[in-house]
Design a protein around this motif. Structure first.
Motif, short mmCIF file in Angstrom:
data_model
loop_
_atom_site.label_atom_id
_atom_site.label_comp_id
_atom_site.label_asym_id
_atom_site.label_seq_id
_atom_site.Cartn_x
_atom_site.Cartn_y
_atom_site.Cartn_z
N ASP A 1 0.96 -1.31 -0.26
CA ASP A 1 0.17 -0.10 -0.08
C ASP A 1 1.28 0.84 0.52
O ASP A 1 0.73 2.31 -0.63
N VAL A 2 1.84 1.15 0.45
CA VAL A 2 3.03 2.33 0.65
C VAL A 2 3.03 2.38 -0.69
O VAL A 2 3.28 3.97 -1.07
N ALA A 3 3.44 1.62 -1.57
CA ALA A 3 4.45 2.21 -2.87
C ALA A 3 3.29 2.05 -3.63
O ALA A 3 2.98 3.75 -4.94
N ASN A 4 1.96 1.48 -2.87
CA ASN A 4 0.22 1.98 -3.76
C ASN A 4 -0.02 3.62 -4.00
O ASN A 4 -0.17 4.67 -4.17
N ALA A 5 0.00 4.13 -2.33
CA ALA A 5 0.03 5.49 -2.12
C ALA A 5 1.15 6.30 -3.55
O ALA A 5 1.03 7.44 -3.51
N VAL A 6 2.26 6.05 -3.31
CA VAL A 6 3.65 6.72 -3.78
C VAL A 6 3.21 7.30 -5.08
O VAL A 6 3.18 8.17 -5.75
N PHE A 7 2.90 5.63 -5.33
CA PHE A 7 2.80 5.36 -6.73
C PHE A 7 0.95 7.06 -7.24
O PHE A 7 1.40 7.69 -8.44
N ALA A 8 0.20 7.04 -6.49
CA ALA A 8 -1.19 7.31 -6.76
C ALA A 8 -0.18 9.25 -6.62
O ALA A 8 -0.99 10.05 -7.32
N TYR A 9 0.50 9.29 -5.82
CA TYR A 9 0.74 10.11 -5.44
C TYR A 9 2.07 11.21 -6.76
O TYR A 9 1.31 11.79 -7.02
N GLY A 10 2.84 10.38 -7.32
CA GLY A 10 3.67 10.59 -8.40
C GLY A 10 2.71 11.16 -9.60
O GLY A 10 2.64 12.28 -10.40
N VAL A 11 1.67 10.20 -9.61
CA VAL A 11 0.10 10.21 -10.91
C VAL A 11 -0.52 11.76 -10.57
O VAL A 11 -0.36 12.53 -11.20
N THR A 12 -0.31 11.33 -9.72
CA THR A 12 -1.15 13.19 -8.62
C THR A 12 -0.20 14.67 -9.67
O THR A 12 -0.71 15.81 -10.04
N LYS A 13 0.15 14.11 -8.70
CA LYS A 13 1.55 15.48 -8.91
C LYS A 13 2.24 15.41 -10.66
O LYS A 13 2.08 16.72 -10.92
N ALA A 14 2.42 14.66 -11.69
CA ALA A 14 2.38 14.61 -12.91
C ALA A 14 0.78 15.05 -13.70
O ALA A 14 1.14 15.59 -14.45
N LEU A 15 -0.19 14.68 -12.86
CA LEU A 15 -0.89 15.95 -14.06
C LEU A 15 -1.80 17.18 -13.78
O LEU A 15 -2.83 17.74 -13.32
N LEU A 16 -0.84 17.18 -12.78
CA LEU A 16 -1.09 19.25 -12.68
C LEU A 16 -1.30 20.06 -12.98
O LEU A 16 -1.93 20.93 -13.41
N PRO A 17 -0.36 20.53 -14.27
CA PRO A 17 -1.03 21.38 -15.23
C PRO A 17 -2.06 21.01 -16.29
O PRO A 17 -3.63 21.95 -16.06
N VAL A 18 -2.68 19.64 -15.70
CA VAL A 18 -5.05 18.98 -16.51
C VAL A 18 -5.18 19.86 -15.28
O VAL A 18 -6.33 20.70 -15.47
N ARG A 19 -5.40 19.40 -14.05
CA ARG A 19 -6.05 20.09 -12.94
C ARG A 19 -5.93 21.39 -12.51
O ARG A 19 -6.82 21.64 -12.76
#
Length: 195
Positions: A146-164
């Motif tokens: 779950d820690v890796a999944n949370a880290v992955f979700a955090y990273g993808v959300t950061k990458a989506l910043l311009p779209v957000r």
């Protein structure tokens, strides 16, 4: 704003925001509040969705471990190399540096959230206790499950910043007119004088 010209550092931004407010027909404070709400929602919803998607598909752990292993391989190559390399080979590419940074930030975020709420396999900390997040992040092998999944979700959300940001700006006037302004009117109604 009378006919006089504004000066100062933020005058251009004020003028632009006032033009957007006039064009959309929404008050500026309501527009800014709408942007803030939508921006936060566009962060929370993807983190939760991507976390559960990565958990279901088993993607988070594989991606995070690949990034960590790539960094370990690169660091061991540079330690053993006696010949100087060109600038492009000596440093990680910008994208890999960003991914590594997001993994580190996401790991610290997962530790803080995990210890605060007792999620991601962490024990809930006692009220008033202070964690050494840096020390916990240095522990090897703790980014799994779950820690890796949370880290992955955090990273993808950061990458989506311009779209957000773009989505939040685009939807702010509609959200302001349909949600924020009606709530504002309901809250202010009891305080108005009946004339």
């Amino acid at each position: 704003m009378t006919g006089r010209r504004q000066s100062g550092r933020f005058a251009v931004y004020r003028q632009t925001l006032a033009a957007i407010s006039a064009r959309t027909g929404t008050p500026l404070p309501s527009l800014i509040l709408s942007f803030g709400i939508l921006h936060e929602l566009s962060a929370i919803v993807p983190v939760v969705g991507i976390f559960y998607g990565a958990k279901t598909l088993g993607v988070g752990e594989r991606v995070v471990s690949a990034i960590i292993e790539d960094e370990q391989i690169r660091s061991s190559d540079t330690e053993g190399a006696s010949v100087s390399r060109s600038h492009g080979h000596d440093q990680l590419s910008w994208a890999k540096q960003k991914m590594k940074t997001w993994v580190e930030e996401g790991d610290q975020w997962a530790i803080r959230i995990g210890r605060r709420y007792g999620v991601f396999g962490y024990e809930k900390r006692a009220p008033g206790a202070v964690d050494d997040v840096e020390e916990m992040a240095r522990a090897s092998g703790h980014i799994a499950g779950d820690v890796a999944n949370a880290v992955f979700a955090y990273g993808v959300t950061k990458a989506l910043l311009p779209v957000r940001i773009g989505l939040s700006v685009y939807l702010s006037p509609m959200f302001s007119r349909s949600v924020v302004e009606p709530i504002r009117r309901i809250v202010i109604q009891p305080f108005r004088r009946n004339t």
